[in-house]
Scaffold this active site. Structure first.
Site, short mmCIF file in Angstrom:
data_model
loop_
_atom_site.label_atom_id
_atom_site.label_comp_id
_atom_site.label_asym_id
_atom_site.label_seq_id
_atom_site.Cartn_x
_atom_site.Cartn_y
_atom_site.Cartn_z
CG ASP A 139 -12.25 26.00 -45.91
OD1 ASP A 139 -12.60 24.43 -45.86
OD2 ASP A 139 -11.22 26.00 -44.99
CB ILE A 140 -9.46 29.01 -40.84
CG1 ILE A 140 -9.94 27.77 -40.80
CG2 ILE A 140 -10.71 29.39 -40.03
CD1 ILE A 140 -8.37 27.25 -40.26
CD GLN A 180 -13.25 12.63 -43.71
OE1 GLN A 180 -13.26 11.61 -44.43
NE2 GLN A 180 -13.42 13.05 -43.61
CG HIS A 196 -15.98 19.08 -43.75
ND1 HIS A 196 -15.60 17.56 -43.30
CD2 HIS A 196 -15.32 19.23 -44.92
CE1 HIS A 196 -13.87 17.97 -43.87
NE2 HIS A 196 -14.07 18.44 -44.73
CG HIS A 227 -15.12 21.40 -49.30
ND1 HIS A 227 -14.44 22.70 -48.60
CD2 HIS A 227 -15.02 20.10 -48.66
CE1 HIS A 227 -13.33 21.63 -48.30
NE2 HIS A 227 -13.96 20.27 -47.55
P1 AMP Z 1 -11.43 18.47 -45.88
O1 AMP Z 1 -9.92 18.37 -46.71
O2 AMP Z 1 -12.46 18.35 -47.09
O3 AMP Z 1 -11.24 17.48 -45.10
O4 AMP Z 1 -11.34 20.01 -45.84
C1 AMP Z 1 -11.29 20.30 -44.74
C2 AMP Z 1 -11.03 22.02 -44.67
O5 AMP Z 1 -12.13 22.18 -43.27
C3 AMP Z 1 -9.72 22.52 -45.42
O6 AMP Z 1 -10.41 23.21 -46.27
C4 AMP Z 1 -10.04 23.16 -44.20
O7 AMP Z 1 -9.08 25.02 -44.40
C5 AMP Z 1 -10.52 23.49 -42.87
N1 AMP Z 1 -10.84 23.78 -41.61
C6 AMP Z 1 -10.24 23.13 -40.96
N2 AMP Z 1 -10.46 23.86 -39.44
C7 AMP Z 1 -10.91 24.40 -39.45
C8 AMP Z 1 -11.03 25.91 -38.90
N3 AMP Z 1 -11.05 25.55 -37.51
N4 AMP Z 1 -12.75 26.05 -39.20
C9 AMP Z 1 -12.79 26.40 -40.20
N5 AMP Z 1 -12.03 25.49 -41.36
C10 AMP Z 1 -11.50 24.58 -40.74
#
Ligand code: AMP
Ligand code: ZN
Length: 136
Positions: free
Chosen positions: A33-34, A96, A102, A104
């Site tokens: 996760d970034i 979300q 995804h 986590h």
């Molecule tokens: P959610 O709120 O469960 O949809 O989580 C989305 C997650 O994706 C968040 O923790 C973001 O930090 C992560 N995220 C968004 N864009 C990217 C990316 N390009 N690469 C890696 N993680 C990402």
């Protein structure tokens, strides 16, 4: 299944978008996760696009779960993790933000600052039977 044109996680799955990939096979891919909640926070996604928990193919879901366990098992020795949270958000109201399913995988460390996302309340014995009936 047709990929949406602008899905950031489809781009990662097809390797046209950047990611720190930690595990990958023909059905799923795991990457950092970034914006990590803790050091080593990883996301596991199906390669085939699915918006959320309602949409994902059950076999893909099983595969994602197995890969999540595989990553979780490495976290104690690789990172010094003391525990792990698996988390999935389904729908904007459930936090979300990226609409490609995804899971986590969040390594937990003694005294890390993360807290439960809800405040546990009192047992609601009066309502449980009624709600269970709706779900059955
Ligand atoms: P959610 O709120 O469960 O949809 O989580 C989305 C997650 O994706 C968040 O923790 C973001 O930090 C992560 N995220 C968004 N864009 C990217 C990316 N390009 N690469 C890696 N993680 C990402
Ligand atoms: Zn996608």
């Amino acid at each position: 299944v047709t990929e949406p044109d602008h899905c950031i996680f489809c781009a990662i799955a097809t390797r046209t978008g950047p990611a720190e990939v930690v595990e990958a096979d023909d059905k799923a891919i795991a990457f950092l996760d970034i914006a990590p909640a803790t050091r080593g926070h990883t996301l596991v996604i199906p390669r085939v696009h699915a918006a959320d928990i309602l949409d994902i193919d059950p076999d893909d879901l099983a595969h994602v779960a197995k890969m999540a366990q595989s990553i979780a098992k490495r976290m104690p020795s690789a990172l010094g993790a003391d525990g792990v949270n698996l988390l999935n958000s389904g729908g904007a109201v459930a936090w979300q933000t990226v609409f490609h399913f995804h899971m986590h995988v969040i390594p937990r460390y003694l005294n890390d600052p993360l807290r439960l996302p809800w405040t546990p309340g009192e047992p609601q014995f009066d309502h449980l039977a009624e709600v269970a009936e709706l779900l059955r």
